[in-house]
Design a protein around this motif. Structure first.
Motif, short mmCIF file in Angstrom:
data_model
loop_
_atom_site.label_atom_id
_atom_site.label_comp_id
_atom_site.label_asym_id
_atom_site.label_seq_id
_atom_site.Cartn_x
_atom_site.Cartn_y
_atom_site.Cartn_z
N SER A 156 0.84 -1.19 0.00
CA SER A 156 0.00 0.00 0.00
C SER A 156 0.87 1.24 0.00
N SER A 157 0.23 2.38 -0.13
CA SER A 157 0.99 3.64 -0.14
C SER A 157 1.65 3.91 1.21
N ARG A 158 1.16 3.25 2.24
CA ARG A 158 1.76 3.39 3.57
C ARG A 158 2.85 2.36 3.82
N GLY A 159 3.13 1.53 2.82
CA GLY A 159 4.20 0.55 2.95
C GLY A 159 3.78 -0.75 3.58
N VAL A 160 2.48 -1.00 3.70
CA VAL A 160 2.01 -2.27 4.29
C VAL A 160 2.01 -3.34 3.21
N PRO A 161 2.72 -4.46 3.40
CA PRO A 161 2.78 -5.51 2.37
C PRO A 161 1.45 -6.23 2.22
N LEU A 162 1.31 -6.91 1.08
CA LEU A 162 0.05 -7.58 0.77
C LEU A 162 -0.28 -8.68 1.76
N ASP A 163 0.70 -9.45 2.19
CA ASP A 163 0.41 -10.56 3.10
C ASP A 163 -0.17 -10.06 4.43
N LEU A 196 -1.93 -7.25 4.70
CA LEU A 196 -3.27 -6.77 4.38
C LEU A 196 -4.27 -7.93 4.31
N LEU A 197 -3.83 -9.03 3.72
CA LEU A 197 -4.70 -10.21 3.65
C LEU A 197 -4.97 -10.79 5.03
N HIS A 198 -3.97 -10.73 5.88
CA HIS A 198 -4.15 -11.21 7.26
C HIS A 198 -5.15 -10.34 8.02
N MET A 199 -5.22 -9.07 7.69
CA MET A 199 -6.16 -8.16 8.34
C MET A 199 -7.60 -8.52 8.00
N LEU A 200 -7.82 -9.14 6.84
CA LEU A 200 -9.19 -9.52 6.45
C LEU A 200 -9.75 -10.63 7.34
N ARG A 201 -8.89 -11.34 8.05
CA ARG A 201 -9.34 -12.41 8.94
C ARG A 201 -9.43 -11.96 10.40
N HIS A 202 -9.27 -10.65 10.60
CA HIS A 202 -9.32 -10.12 11.97
C HIS A 202 -10.76 -10.08 12.47
N PRO A 203 -11.01 -10.36 13.75
CA PRO A 203 -12.40 -10.34 14.27
C PRO A 203 -13.03 -8.95 14.27
N SER A 204 -12.20 -7.92 14.27
CA SER A 204 -12.75 -6.57 14.29
C SER A 204 -13.12 -6.12 12.88
N PRO A 205 -14.36 -5.63 12.66
CA PRO A 205 -14.74 -5.15 11.33
C PRO A 205 -13.96 -3.92 10.90
N ILE A 206 -13.50 -3.13 11.86
CA ILE A 206 -12.71 -1.94 11.53
C ILE A 206 -11.39 -2.35 10.88
N ARG A 238 -10.82 -5.24 9.35
CA ARG A 238 -11.11 -5.86 8.06
C ARG A 238 -11.37 -4.79 6.99
N THR A 239 -12.09 -3.75 7.38
CA THR A 239 -12.34 -2.65 6.44
C THR A 239 -11.03 -1.97 6.05
N SER A 240 -10.16 -1.76 7.02
CA SER A 240 -8.85 -1.16 6.74
C SER A 240 -8.02 -2.05 5.81
N GLY A 241 -8.15 -3.36 5.99
CA GLY A 241 -7.43 -4.28 5.11
C GLY A 241 -7.92 -4.21 3.68
N CYS A 242 -9.24 -4.11 3.49
CA CYS A 242 -9.80 -3.98 2.14
C CYS A 242 -9.35 -2.68 1.48
N LYS A 243 -9.35 -1.61 2.24
CA LYS A 243 -8.91 -0.33 1.69
C LYS A 243 -7.43 -0.37 1.33
N LYS A 256 -7.09 -2.21 -1.94
CA LYS A 256 -7.46 -1.34 -3.04
C LYS A 256 -6.33 -0.38 -3.38
N ASP A 257 -5.70 0.14 -2.36
CA ASP A 257 -4.57 1.05 -2.57
C ASP A 257 -3.41 0.34 -3.24
N ALA A 258 -3.19 -0.92 -2.85
CA ALA A 258 -2.04 -1.67 -3.38
C ALA A 258 -2.22 -2.06 -4.84
N ILE A 259 -3.48 -2.26 -5.28
CA ILE A 259 -3.71 -2.72 -6.66
C ILE A 259 -4.12 -1.58 -7.58
N THR A 260 -4.06 -0.35 -7.08
CA THR A 260 -4.38 0.81 -7.92
C THR A 260 -3.18 1.13 -8.80
#
Length: 211
Positions: A67-74, A76-86, A88-93, A96-100
């Motif tokens: 991502s633009s903040r330097g967070v690697p894809l792996d 970000l994908l791990h964030m999608l499995r987090h119990p907190s929806p916040i 998971r939403t941050s991981g999706c965003k 999106k930033d990484a594949i733009t």
């Protein structure tokens, strides 16, 4: 006076050591010491020699998605499995930033970014698709935004996404048959995105989407 008899010499005669010195080794001792030798072989290759321009290009272009903040894809994908929806939403965003695609960049960089995205489709599509049926509204909206960006980045290259279409349609079908009305609406939007990307009518996906 009778001559003295000599005793026969023993085969295992113990040699006494002098004071302050080590006893010498017997004559029949076996030498077990050995020396090893190594052979160094230079690396060889049968691949074609690359020009300096190609080598410089490979060094300058990264093969990882971040991502633009330097967070690697792996991560970000791990964030999608987090119990907190916040989270998971941050991981999706972040995905999106990484594949733009870069807006103001040379054609070589844009082409390389498309290649890198294609290399990661096997992990991108399953994880993004799973968020279509997420229980949280914000996660689903961020997922649809990431899916839209993915289609935009791939452009007209539909063949690379064709193998993942059954999996994507399976999650969309699950969303369409959900008891939650908001999830159904998001599933409808996801189906429209897929139909728009593949330039086909929704009727072509009816048999795959309906139970």
């Amino acid at each position: 006076m009778p001559p003295s008899k000599k005793l026969p010499q023993s085969d295992f005669k113990r040699i006494k050591a002098k004071v302050g010195k080590r006893a010498p080794k017997p004559a029949n001792v076996t030498d077990t010491s050995f020396q090893s030798a190594s052979v160094q072989v230079r690396a060889q290759t049968i691949s074609h020699e690359k020009s300096k321009e190609e080598q410089q290009e490979e060094k300058s272009l990264d093969k990882h998605l971040t991502s633009s903040r330097g967070v690697p894809l792996d991560k970000l994908l791990h964030m999608l499995r987090h119990p907190s929806p916040i989270v998971r939403t941050s991981g999706c965003k972040g995905i999106k930033d990484a594949i733009t695609l870069p807006s103001a960049a040379e054609a070589v960089e844009v082409h390389h970014k498309k290649q890198v995205i294609t290399m990661h489709l096997s992990v991108l599509v399953p994880n993004i698709s799973k968020c279509i049926v997420d229980e949280d509204d914000d996660v689903r909206n961020a997922c649809l935004s990431s899916l839209r960006t993915l289609f935009t980045s791939l452009g007209k290259d539909k063949q690379v996404l064709q193998p993942f279409l059954p999996l994507l349609l399976a999650y969309i079908s699950s969303a369409l048959n959900s008891l939650d009305q908001d999830t159904k609406m998001d599933g409808t939007e996801a189906a429209q995105l897929v139909a728009g990307f593949f330039d086909t009518d929704m009727a072509a996906f009816v048999s795959d989407l309906l139970p």
